[in-house]
Write a protein that holds these residues in place. Sequence first.
Motif, PDB file in Angstrom:
ATOM      1  N   SER A   3      60.017  39.913  49.944  1.00 26.52           N
ATOM      2  CA  SER A   3      59.352  41.138  49.513  1.00 26.52           C
ATOM      3  C   SER A   3      58.311  40.779  48.450  1.00 26.52           C
ATOM      4  O   SER A   3      58.638  40.189  47.434  1.00 26.52           O
ATOM      5  CB  SER A   3      60.408  42.080  48.934  1.00 26.52           C
ATOM      6  N   ASP A   5      55.978  42.499  46.026  1.00 29.00           N
ATOM      7  CA  ASP A   5      55.720  43.844  45.503  1.00 29.00           C
ATOM      8  C   ASP A   5      54.872  43.812  44.232  1.00 29.00           C
ATOM      9  O   ASP A   5      54.808  44.783  43.488  1.00 29.00           O
ATOM     10  CB  ASP A   5      57.045  44.584  45.255  1.00 29.00           C
ATOM     11  N   THR A  15      53.582  44.760  38.494  1.00 23.53           N
ATOM     12  CA  THR A  15      53.898  45.843  39.423  1.00 23.53           C
ATOM     13  C   THR A  15      52.633  46.634  39.724  1.00 23.53           C
ATOM     14  O   THR A  15      51.842  46.934  38.822  1.00 23.53           O
ATOM     15  CB  THR A  15      54.960  46.768  38.793  1.00 23.53           C
ATOM     16  N   THR A  19      51.829  52.129  46.366  1.00 23.32           N
ATOM     17  CA  THR A  19      53.239  52.126  46.775  1.00 23.32           C
ATOM     18  C   THR A  19      53.427  51.898  48.289  1.00 23.32           C
ATOM     19  O   THR A  19      54.542  51.675  48.742  1.00 23.32           O
ATOM     20  CB  THR A  19      53.906  53.477  46.420  1.00 23.32           C
ATOM     21  N   GLN A  20      52.333  51.947  49.037  1.00 17.80           N
ATOM     22  CA  GLN A  20      52.462  51.800  50.494  1.00 17.80           C
ATOM     23  C   GLN A  20      52.982  50.396  50.832  1.00 17.80           C
ATOM     24  O   GLN A  20      52.567  49.409  50.219  1.00 17.80           O
ATOM     25  CB  GLN A  20      51.079  52.009  51.135  1.00 17.80           C
ATOM     26  N   VAL A  21      53.899  50.335  51.793  1.00 18.99           N
ATOM     27  CA  VAL A  21      54.489  49.042  52.157  1.00 18.99           C
ATOM     28  C   VAL A  21      54.043  48.662  53.577  1.00 18.99           C
ATOM     29  O   VAL A  21      54.023  49.505  54.477  1.00 18.99           O
ATOM     30  CB  VAL A  21      56.031  49.115  52.057  1.00 18.99           C
ATOM     31  N   ASP A  23      54.578  45.907  56.800  1.00 16.84           N
ATOM     32  CA  ASP A  23      55.508  44.926  57.374  1.00 16.84           C
ATOM     33  C   ASP A  23      54.780  43.650  57.780  1.00 16.84           C
ATOM     34  O   ASP A  23      53.715  43.708  58.417  1.00 16.84           O
ATOM     35  CB  ASP A  23      56.176  45.503  58.635  1.00 16.84           C
ATOM     36  N   GLN A  35      57.845  42.039  53.601  1.00  9.12           N
ATOM     37  CA  GLN A  35      57.060  43.259  53.367  1.00  9.12           C
ATOM     38  C   GLN A  35      56.176  43.041  52.157  1.00  9.12           C
ATOM     39  O   GLN A  35      56.568  42.339  51.215  1.00  9.12           O
ATOM     40  CB  GLN A  35      57.999  44.440  53.109  1.00  9.12           C
ATOM     41  N   VAL A  36      55.007  43.651  52.188  1.00 11.52           N
ATOM     42  CA  VAL A  36      54.105  43.549  51.042  1.00 11.52           C
ATOM     43  C   VAL A  36      53.731  44.959  50.580  1.00 11.52           C
ATOM     44  O   VAL A  36      53.446  45.833  51.406  1.00 11.52           O
ATOM     45  CB  VAL A  36      52.849  42.706  51.374  1.00 11.52           C
ATOM     46  N   THR A  37      53.777  45.152  49.270  1.00 13.15           N
ATOM     47  CA  THR A  37      53.322  46.428  48.710  1.00 13.15           C
ATOM     48  C   THR A  37      51.810  46.349  48.542  1.00 13.15           C
ATOM     49  O   THR A  37      51.277  45.381  47.995  1.00 13.15           O
ATOM     50  CB  THR A  37      53.996  46.685  47.347  1.00 13.15           C
ATOM     51  N   GLU A 172      45.757  41.840  54.586  1.00 13.58           N
ATOM     52  CA  GLU A 172      47.147  42.251  54.313  1.00 13.58           C
ATOM     53  C   GLU A 172      48.125  41.438  55.160  1.00 13.58           C
ATOM     54  O   GLU A 172      49.300  41.318  54.813  1.00 13.58           O
ATOM     55  CB  GLU A 172      47.320  43.761  54.547  1.00 13.58           C
TER      56      GLU A 172
END
Length: 471
Positions: A3, A5, A15, A19-21, A23, A35-37, A172
């Motif tokens: 992850s 994030d 941080t 907030t969108q994640v 895959d 997953q990447v924020t 992304e």
Amino acid sequence: MKSIDKGYINGAFVTLHGTQVFDLVSPTDHQLLGQVTLGDETDVERAVAAAKEAFKTFRHSSVAERIQLLHNLREAVSKRLPELTEVMIQEYGGTRQFCTMSTQYSLSYFDSLIETLQNFEFERKAGHTMVQLTAVGVVGIITPWNASNGFICSKLATAIAAGCTVVAKPSEMSALQTQLLTEIFHEAGLPKGLFNVVNGLGNVVGNAITTHPDIAKISFTGSTVTGKHIARTAVDTIKRVTLELGGKSPNIILDDADFEKAIPQAVFGAYMNNGQACIAPTRLLVPASRLEEVNQLAKAAAAQVVVGNPSDENTNVGPMVSEKQYERVQSYINIGIHEGATLLAGGTGKPAGLENGNFVKATIFTNVRNDMRIAQEEIFGPVLSIIPYENEADAIAIANDTTYGLAAYVTSADEQRAIRVAAQIDAGRVCVNGFKHDPLAPFGGFKQSGIGREFGTFGLEEYLEPKSILI
Ligand code: NAD
């Protein structure tokens, strides 16, 4: 599953406001890798502020300090080459052969900028005037997924050499690769704010970078469609732009060439980086009088191409990066069939036993006319078009009959003849008798393949503003 994030802003992993994640899916077997924020405009704002602050100091750094920094980054990357290669294979689906070479090339960008800096004149004379070449400012780096870390290394190394600071937005789909590279840079000890990374979508983070008034220049590598959009958007703040865009590169085999060697080399070359290479020689131009012989040699070569798991040593072509890219390539194979080109090898559908990934059959069309869409449009997959020509002049005309002009290739038994032909081709890079790489030679496109050049002295000058001081 990993992850990611955080973004990398002002020398720390922080941080994000976004907030969108998204895959991260394996192109090889569709397993969820991580997953990447994704960041947003607020994150870009913070990253640009950090880069702007860092620029105040870094623009005044000495050449010796910049060389030291490049050297430190190079050493840090060189110690982690195997890890960088593995994550590239896993996330992107590049073959082991290609990814090993690509990560090795990343080092060459630091080396070449160190060498360039050693002889570069930041102060010159024009007429009676002193001309100082000064860092342009904060640079926005926007990169695609097909050799992500190599592009970031090349663009960051050039920015450092110029005294610029950076906000980077990779694809992304390259988040795992970027994370590892950023950790390596962080451990190498970059000055705070010199290099910032905000993962995110093009129309959000990319757009925020392109429109930001405190960014002076965009260095973009990606598709021509996106490049045009960026150029249009960047003009509102008169940003400098370097655009490295698409290609549909011709590969001219002259009639005196050794066909037994040149044709298989041309087939394997067209499939470089799974066919997802901007410089891939995807139009093979051959004498019409020898088309049958070429077809036989090309078909035999295609049968030797191993499509499969990119992790295997002997794989030549791995999966497409995404299902979307797989569908795009399938649609072009269908277009070629409907346009009336002759399918010599491959075709639609997945190779047997590889149904779980984004695998495409190694495909060759022959009897292709240069006005067909498969000869004019960038497919970005393992699809080669063989186009017959009547004579040398016809070959040159066909080679130049394209909106692109990134790369070209000429093969001949007579090197001087090949150089004469190369001189008549409108492309930023023409390779004679084989595939070559030189990180000190200018790289970029004619026509709709781009604006500006990267690498070495030519690349460095794109990050500098000439200032005339009249005394
Ligand atoms: P792309 O143009 O879709 O995306 C490239 C980058 O631009 C990504 O990071 C993307 O998120 C970002 N982007 C998308 N829309 C944007 C917007 N509106 N504003 C700002 N940024 C935006 O390209 P891709 O599909 O990632 O990569 C494949 C393409 O890249 C091919 O066309 C290939 O030829 C080209 N490419 C060129 C070179 C070169 O050196 N000339 C090298 C490699 C790839």
